[in-house]
Write a protein that holds these residues in place. Structure first.
Motif, mmCIF file in Angstrom:
data_model
loop_
_atom_site.group_PDB
_atom_site.id
_atom_site.type_symbol
_atom_site.label_atom_id
_atom_site.label_comp_id
_atom_site.label_asym_id
_atom_site.label_seq_id
_atom_site.Cartn_x
_atom_site.Cartn_y
_atom_site.Cartn_z
ATOM 1 N N MET A 1 41.197 119.361 31.065
ATOM 2 C CA MET A 1 40.286 119.958 32.048
ATOM 3 C C MET A 1 40.284 119.082 33.304
ATOM 4 N N PRO A 2 41.285 119.252 34.179
ATOM 5 C CA PRO A 2 41.406 118.339 35.323
ATOM 6 C C PRO A 2 40.234 118.416 36.303
ATOM 7 N N ASP A 3 39.411 119.465 36.216
ATOM 8 C CA ASP A 3 38.299 119.593 37.156
ATOM 9 C C ASP A 3 36.940 119.350 36.513
ATOM 10 N N LEU A 4 36.922 118.895 35.268
ATOM 11 C CA LEU A 4 35.633 118.657 34.607
ATOM 12 C C LEU A 4 34.807 117.668 35.430
ATOM 13 N N ARG A 5 33.532 117.994 35.618
ATOM 14 C CA ARG A 5 32.639 117.104 36.376
ATOM 15 C C ARG A 5 32.080 116.041 35.429
ATOM 16 N N VAL A 6 32.352 114.780 35.742
ATOM 17 C CA VAL A 6 31.973 113.671 34.856
ATOM 18 C C VAL A 6 31.345 112.556 35.673
ATOM 19 N N SER A 7 30.234 112.029 35.202
ATOM 20 C CA SER A 7 29.697 110.801 35.773
ATOM 21 C C SER A 7 29.288 109.872 34.639
ATOM 22 N N ALA A 8 29.657 108.592 34.756
ATOM 23 C CA ALA A 8 29.419 107.647 33.664
ATOM 24 C C ALA A 8 28.842 106.341 34.202
ATOM 25 N N THR A 9 27.966 105.744 33.422
ATOM 26 C CA THR A 9 27.500 104.379 33.668
ATOM 27 C C THR A 9 27.810 103.577 32.409
ATOM 28 N N CYS A 10 28.567 102.496 32.554
ATOM 29 C CA CYS A 10 28.993 101.712 31.390
ATOM 30 C C CYS A 10 28.258 100.385 31.342
ATOM 31 N N VAL A 11 27.661 100.101 30.198
ATOM 32 C CA VAL A 11 26.803 98.931 30.013
ATOM 33 C C VAL A 11 27.259 98.180 28.762
ATOM 34 N N ARG A 12 27.384 96.871 28.873
ATOM 35 C CA ARG A 12 27.707 96.039 27.715
ATOM 36 C C ARG A 12 26.392 95.631 27.039
ATOM 37 N N VAL A 13 26.341 95.722 25.720
ATOM 38 C CA VAL A 13 25.132 95.365 24.964
ATOM 39 C C VAL A 13 25.478 94.342 23.882
ATOM 40 N N PRO A 14 24.493 93.555 23.429
ATOM 41 C CA PRO A 14 24.777 92.501 22.445
ATOM 42 C C PRO A 14 24.913 93.026 21.021
ATOM 43 N N VAL A 15 25.949 93.839 20.821
ATOM 44 C CA VAL A 15 26.339 94.388 19.523
ATOM 45 C C VAL A 15 27.728 93.819 19.250
ATOM 46 N N VAL A 16 28.010 93.389 18.026
ATOM 47 C CA VAL A 16 29.309 92.777 17.733
ATOM 48 C C VAL A 16 30.424 93.805 17.905
ATOM 49 N N SER A 17 30.297 94.936 17.196
ATOM 50 C CA SER A 17 31.345 95.954 17.256
ATOM 51 C C SER A 17 30.731 97.315 16.993
ATOM 52 N N THR A 18 31.259 98.347 17.602
ATOM 53 C CA THR A 18 30.831 99.756 17.584
ATOM 54 C C THR A 18 30.153 100.100 18.898
ATOM 55 N N HIS A 19 30.783 101.025 19.604
ATOM 56 C CA HIS A 19 30.228 101.529 20.867
ATOM 57 C C HIS A 19 29.274 102.697 20.594
ATOM 58 N N SER A 20 28.326 102.894 21.507
ATOM 59 C CA SER A 20 27.442 104.060 21.478
ATOM 60 C C SER A 20 27.460 104.708 22.858
ATOM 61 N N VAL A 21 27.209 106.024 22.893
ATOM 62 C CA VAL A 21 27.145 106.728 24.172
ATOM 63 C C VAL A 21 25.985 107.725 24.149
ATOM 64 N N SER A 22 25.174 107.667 25.195
ATOM 65 C CA SER A 22 24.131 108.662 25.441
ATOM 66 C C SER A 22 24.756 109.766 26.286
ATOM 67 N N VAL A 23 24.737 111.003 25.764
ATOM 68 C CA VAL A 23 25.483 112.113 26.380
ATOM 69 C C VAL A 23 24.531 113.224 26.824
ATOM 70 N N HIS A 24 24.720 113.685 28.060
ATOM 71 C CA HIS A 24 24.013 114.846 28.630
ATOM 72 C C HIS A 24 25.128 115.821 29.014
ATOM 73 N N ALA A 25 25.373 116.809 28.146
ATOM 74 C CA ALA A 25 26.550 117.678 28.282
ATOM 75 C C ALA A 25 26.117 119.103 28.590
ATOM 76 N N THR A 26 26.695 119.660 29.661
ATOM 77 C CA THR A 26 26.331 121.006 30.100
ATOM 78 C C THR A 26 27.500 121.956 29.856
ATOM 79 N N PHE A 27 27.177 123.172 29.428
ATOM 80 C CA PHE A 27 28.193 124.136 29.012
ATOM 81 C C PHE A 27 28.097 125.421 29.824
ATOM 82 N N ALA A 28 29.205 126.193 29.834
ATOM 83 C CA ALA A 28 29.210 127.475 30.538
ATOM 84 C C ALA A 28 28.396 128.520 29.781
#
Lengths: 353, 353
Positions: free
Chosen positions: B242-269
């Protein structure tokens, strides 16, 4: 004849917020006549030095409020709901930091930099202090809204342990002491949880906080939403006077002792440029801009804890969202997020007495 | 006559990702003939047991790749840019985990659950493995997109120390050992930073990570954006086609040894309901739904580290955004976020040889 200076009561004087109220008071002491302290039974009779004066902690009784002009109150919501009415009956104006009255249309929700005039509209004699997560971002949003008209807000919070008071901070330190130095932890499912819960029992956070993040803060309010998320939507709308503002929030607890952070995706009615937004925030008295990421300049909780302003950085034009600004803001949740805002509001009220 | 089973090379075999490749390999060992390991000079000659077999770490030379059919490569980007071409010249298909080739239109970016067919379109002989933060959420997004058509994505990440490899994990453990048990820290500006930097010097994270969050990850790529944020936008678009998908991201490092998490606000047609979205995710093979916050059920890094699936919870209809779902997802960034996805992709390639 000048009226005598008003009497201030600090209710919950030994809690996390009450302690900061006492820390913040000295430079603002000249506004007040007598200062009185009340706290739970375990602290009654002990002596606190406040602005060079030794004050004895009193019990919370109806008589405590006799002669009190303004009471700043940070005690558990269920107690506060009861005692606010008692204090008002005895003649005090109550500034309450619990969520109890924040949604009441007859109770103003005051941030002195934003809606100072609303302190006068207090038919119940009660003023509510906003939640600390909303306080983290609301000054920045108000400054931008004044110029570009906020229409939508998508936020994710990084909330500190001190949002759960002294018990929260103590628990995080306990957990840090347990896991600190255990270099094998954090690579196997549940190992951090097992070690922490074995040593310390279950957590008031709902799970282990050290070496973790917990994507739920507060209580469940229905349809999957947490009370912290619901407060962000309702209180932002009320403080900005925008009952239809579109808001969505995700609230996450992180292993930070004190100072909340919020990742903000804010959309405006008018086209907004980063440079102009930055300039507006540089000029805002209660906001400090820390925004040169190329040179490592952005706000972090450990750098700004204990300071009064809100610190904003990571300001970017959202590439695919033409009227949207992304930014990151940190604010001390006990200080401007609670104690300082209550005292500033109390000073506004004092001027109306 | 059946062709002989292909030879697999693991390049960067002693790094954080290489170690997990060796851990994940045993149950997938039957696909392969010989397995060869290469790593930096300091590890050459040491012996690793992989799937019951003692293997000697070899030096990274052109000859190392002779006879290798597929090489999974996780080494620093500047080395990988050089060695990928060498490996291809010697006849190997390269699956590279650096950002170097991910944006190249002649290099597929593969998630076997989403775009397995793209492994065959590899004119350069190189396949790129997506970044771990994108991997955390991409399976969930693909499942929802298939049914409701994704149009907009606003995300905030909570990235673990292991995103910076073994050095990142070691540094976080060092910092935890320094601050763990120091119960007075975290209430004064800069105290955590001073204590940590005094003991350990400056951090590879760009600031202290223990008792903190750092709202910048990766390098600066212009206009205030970080490379981690830029990758989320570009790689999500490429993987989903989807070359035109609208995306905005803020990336934050947290004091966790391993495993990433993501807070997602996803809008659909199309209008999306939480119950139907949850059902679609329950049925997805690589996703586990943990979503009963009223009873404390939501994913957290320490509970799911070391596991293969992505774990999703906090699914909510965004009240003011009728076609938007808010959710929180955790995934082991070394495992499916890197090592496992590389091996799964290698298996797809092996089937095409």
């Amino acid at each position: 004849m000048t009226p005598p200076p008003p009497t201030l009561a600090i209710v919950g004087a030994t809690g996390a917020v009450g302690t900061v109220v006492r820390d913040v008071l000295p430079v603002r002491r000249h506004v007040w006549g007598d200062v009185r302290l009340a706290a739970g039974a375990e602290d009654v009779g002990s002596v606190c030095r406040v602005a060079g004066e030794d004050l004895t902690i009193e019990a919370l009784t109806p008589e405590f409020f006799d002669g009190v002009d303004i009471a700043v109150v940070d005690i558990p919501p269920e107690i506060s709901a009861e005692w606010a009415g008692v204090a008002v009956e005895r003649g005090a104006v109550v500034i309450d930091n619990s969520p109890t009255f924040r949604r009441d249309p007859q109770v103003p929700l005051v941030v002195p930099e934003i809606n100072p005039e609303s302190v006068s509209e207090r038919p119940r004699g009660i003023i509510a202090n906003p939640g600390a997560t909303v306080m983290t971002m609301i000054d920045v949003l108000a400054v931008l809204h004044a110029q570009w008209e906020l229409t939508e807000l998508v936020v994710t919070s990084f909330q500190a342990a001190s949002g759960l008071g002294r018990a929260g901070m103590a628990r995080l330190h306990d957990e840090m002491a347990v896991v600190g130095g255990q270099r094998d932890l954090g690579m196997s499912p549940g190992d951090v949880r097992r070690v922490i819960e074995h040593e310390l029992g279950p957590s008031l956070f709902g799970g282990p906080l050290a070496l973790n993040v917990l994507p739920f803060a507060g209580s469940h309010v229905g349809d999957g939403w947490s009370s912290e998320e619901s407060k962000i939507r309702q209180e932002t709308r009320k403080i900005l006077g925008m009952p239809d503002l579109r808001v969505s929030a995700t609230c996450v607890r992180v292993p930070v002792v004190s100072t909340h952070s919020v990742s903000v995706h804010a959309t405006f009615a008018k086209p907004i440029q980063v440079d102009k937004a930055r300039q507006a925030l540089v000029e805002a008295p209660a906001v400090v801009v820390m925004d040169d990421p190329e040179n490592g300049d952005y706000p972090t909780p450990v750098d700004i804890v204990g300071a009064d302003p809100r610190f904003v950085g990571r300001m970017r034009q959202a590439i695919d969202f033409p009227r949207t600004l992304d930014l990151f803001v940190c604010g001390d949740n006990l200080r401007k997020g609670a104690a300082l805002n209550m005292l500033q509001t109390a000073e506004l009220v004092a001027a109306t007495l």
